[in-house]
Design a protein around this motif. Structure first.
Motif, PDB file in Angstrom:
ATOM      1  N   GLU A   1      -8.976   4.805  -8.372  1.00  0.00           N
ATOM      2  CA  GLU A   1      -9.936   3.770  -7.996  1.00  0.00           C
ATOM      3  C   GLU A   1      -9.789   2.542  -8.878  1.00  0.00           C
ATOM      4  O   GLU A   1      -9.835   1.405  -8.396  1.00  0.00           O
ATOM      5  CB  GLU A   1     -11.359   4.330  -8.078  1.00  0.00           C
ATOM      6  CG  GLU A   1     -11.648   5.399  -7.049  1.00  0.00           C
ATOM      7  CD  GLU A   1     -12.894   6.223  -7.349  1.00  0.00           C
ATOM      8  OE1 GLU A   1     -13.375   6.891  -6.425  1.00  0.00           O
ATOM      9  OE2 GLU A   1     -13.375   6.206  -8.507  1.00  0.00           O
ATOM     10  N   ALA A   2      -9.587   2.757 -10.182  1.00  0.00           N
ATOM     11  CA  ALA A   2      -9.391   1.636 -11.105  1.00  0.00           C
ATOM     12  C   ALA A   2      -8.140   0.854 -10.739  1.00  0.00           C
ATOM     13  O   ALA A   2      -8.141  -0.382 -10.754  1.00  0.00           O
ATOM     14  CB  ALA A   2      -9.314   2.143 -12.547  1.00  0.00           C
ATOM     15  N   ASN A   3      -7.061   1.568 -10.381  1.00  0.00           N
ATOM     16  CA  ASN A   3      -5.829   0.885  -9.962  1.00  0.00           C
ATOM     17  C   ASN A   3      -6.048   0.082  -8.699  1.00  0.00           C
ATOM     18  O   ASN A   3      -5.534  -1.034  -8.553  1.00  0.00           O
ATOM     19  CB  ASN A   3      -4.697   1.887  -9.772  1.00  0.00           C
ATOM     20  CG  ASN A   3      -4.118   2.371 -11.074  1.00  0.00           C
ATOM     21  OD1 ASN A   3      -4.263   1.730 -12.100  1.00  0.00           O
ATOM     22  ND2 ASN A   3      -3.464   3.514 -11.037  1.00  0.00           N
ATOM     23  N   ALA A   4      -6.814   0.623  -7.751  1.00  0.00           N
ATOM     24  CA  ALA A   4      -7.077  -0.097  -6.500  1.00  0.00           C
ATOM     25  C   ALA A   4      -7.856  -1.380  -6.770  1.00  0.00           C
ATOM     26  O   ALA A   4      -7.537  -2.442  -6.222  1.00  0.00           O
ATOM     27  CB  ALA A   4      -7.835   0.806  -5.523  1.00  0.00           C
ATOM     28  N   ILE A   5      -8.852  -1.304  -7.632  1.00  0.00           N
ATOM     29  CA  ILE A   5      -9.629  -2.501  -7.959  1.00  0.00           C
ATOM     30  C   ILE A   5      -8.769  -3.509  -8.707  1.00  0.00           C
ATOM     31  O   ILE A   5      -8.827  -4.707  -8.450  1.00  0.00           O
ATOM     32  CB  ILE A   5     -10.902  -2.136  -8.746  1.00  0.00           C
ATOM     33  CG1 ILE A   5     -11.895  -1.482  -7.788  1.00  0.00           C
ATOM     34  CG2 ILE A   5     -11.518  -3.368  -9.407  1.00  0.00           C
ATOM     35  CD1 ILE A   5     -13.157  -0.996  -8.419  1.00  0.00           C
ATOM     36  N   ALA A   6      -7.941  -3.026  -9.630  1.00  0.00           N
ATOM     37  CA  ALA A   6      -7.045  -3.932 -10.353  1.00  0.00           C
ATOM     38  C   ALA A   6      -6.126  -4.655  -9.382  1.00  0.00           C
ATOM     39  O   ALA A   6      -5.894  -5.867  -9.514  1.00  0.00           O
ATOM     40  CB  ALA A   6      -6.234  -3.155 -11.384  1.00  0.00           C
ATOM     41  N   GLU A   7      -5.623  -3.934  -8.397  1.00  0.00           N
ATOM     42  CA  GLU A   7      -4.751  -4.560  -7.404  1.00  0.00           C
ATOM     43  C   GLU A   7      -5.510  -5.621  -6.614  1.00  0.00           C
ATOM     44  O   GLU A   7      -5.009  -6.720  -6.376  1.00  0.00           O
ATOM     45  CB  GLU A   7      -4.196  -3.497  -6.461  1.00  0.00           C
ATOM     46  CG  GLU A   7      -3.175  -4.042  -5.496  1.00  0.00           C
ATOM     47  CD  GLU A   7      -2.536  -2.943  -4.686  1.00  0.00           C
ATOM     48  OE1 GLU A   7      -2.347  -3.176  -3.481  1.00  0.00           O
ATOM     49  OE2 GLU A   7      -2.231  -1.876  -5.234  1.00  0.00           O
ATOM     50  N   LEU A   8      -6.742  -5.316  -6.239  1.00  0.00           N
ATOM     51  CA  LEU A   8      -7.553  -6.290  -5.511  1.00  0.00           C
ATOM     52  C   LEU A   8      -7.821  -7.541  -6.347  1.00  0.00           C
ATOM     53  O   LEU A   8      -7.931  -8.638  -5.817  1.00  0.00           O
ATOM     54  CB  LEU A   8      -8.890  -5.669  -5.105  1.00  0.00           C
ATOM     55  CG  LEU A   8      -8.827  -4.594  -4.028  1.00  0.00           C
ATOM     56  CD1 LEU A   8     -10.191  -3.934  -3.878  1.00  0.00           C
ATOM     57  CD2 LEU A   8      -8.362  -5.177  -2.708  1.00  0.00           C
ATOM     58  N   LEU A   9      -7.912  -7.370  -7.652  1.00  0.00           N
ATOM     59  CA  LEU A   9      -8.213  -8.494  -8.539  1.00  0.00           C
ATOM     60  C   LEU A   9      -6.981  -9.255  -9.016  1.00  0.00           C
ATOM     61  O   LEU A   9      -7.095 -10.137  -9.851  1.00  0.00           O
ATOM     62  CB  LEU A   9      -9.024  -8.006  -9.751  1.00  0.00           C
ATOM     63  CG  LEU A   9     -10.420  -7.488  -9.428  1.00  0.00           C
ATOM     64  CD1 LEU A   9     -11.075  -6.915 -10.673  1.00  0.00           C
ATOM     65  CD2 LEU A   9     -11.276  -8.586  -8.828  1.00  0.00           C
ATOM     66  N   GLY A  10      -5.804  -8.886  -8.526  1.00  0.00           N
ATOM     67  CA  GLY A  10      -4.647  -9.694  -8.846  1.00  0.00           C
ATOM     68  C   GLY A  10      -3.491  -8.994  -9.503  1.00  0.00           C
ATOM     69  O   GLY A  10      -2.562  -9.653  -9.960  1.00  0.00           O
ATOM     70  N   THR A  11      -3.492  -7.672  -9.569  1.00  0.00           N
ATOM     71  CA  THR A  11      -2.365  -6.977 -10.169  1.00  0.00           C
ATOM     72  C   THR A  11      -1.079  -7.261  -9.406  1.00  0.00           C
ATOM     73  O   THR A  11       0.000  -7.149  -9.961  1.00  0.00           O
ATOM     74  CB  THR A  11      -2.638  -5.456 -10.235  1.00  0.00           C
ATOM     75  OG1 THR A  11      -3.841  -5.261 -10.954  1.00  0.00           O
ATOM     76  CG2 THR A  11      -1.526  -4.719 -10.918  1.00  0.00           C
TER      77      THR A  11
END
Length: 160
Positions: free
Chosen positions: A58-68
């Motif tokens: 879930e943390a990785n998914a949010i990071a991706e949404l925020l610009g990863t």
């Protein structure tokens, strides 16, 4: 933008920042891999008003949404800044010995001193994949290291 980093003994690390609108937000990174997304009270910046516990996925998914997804751009810039550092994008092809196997099985960093820093799958970037991340044919692996190290990772991914 200033990000404060605070060690939390026995727990992990806390990173906090204040937004342009004066809201204080943070991420608590537990040693277990869990992340807590926290929002602090507007009037009392030491009081947490909301916390959301996130699994590593879930943390990785949010990071991706925020610009990863911009990680490859940052790696390219780093490559221009550091002499001798190479960034390569290597495919997992059908028939690769690592199609369907986890990253840990490659032992890439131990064997080559190069690091697998991201995987691009179906147009999405998975930054800092965990050792249990399973490769699939069609993935593009982002590797950082020396010319020799990245070439050795390419050899591992094609020949085992």
């Amino acid at each position: 933008m200033d990000v404060e980093r605070t060690a939390l003994p026995g727990i992990g690390l806390q990173h906090t920042m204040t937004t342009g609108r004066g809201r204080r937000v943070g991420v608590i990174s537990h040693r277990t891999g869990r992340r807590d997304l926290v929002v602090y009270d507007k009037d009392d910046p030491d009081t947490c008003t909301a916390a959301v516990a996130l699994t590593p996925d879930e943390a990785n998914a949010i990071a991706e949404l925020l610009g990863t997804g911009r990680i490859i751009e940052h790696l390219a810039e780093l490559h221009r800044q550091v002499d001798g550092l190479v960034t390569e994008q290597l495919p997992i092809t059908p028939g690769s010995p690592y199609d369907g196997r986890p990253l840990a099985d490659t032992r890439a960093r131990t064997r080559t001193s190069a690091s697998i820093v991201a995987v691009v799958r179906d147009g999405h970037v998975i930054a800092s994949p965990r050792p249990d991340f399973t490769f699939t044919a069609g993935d593009t692996i982002v590797v950082v290291g020396t010319d020799e190290g990245t070439a050795a990772v390419a050899h591992i991914l094609t020949d085992g």
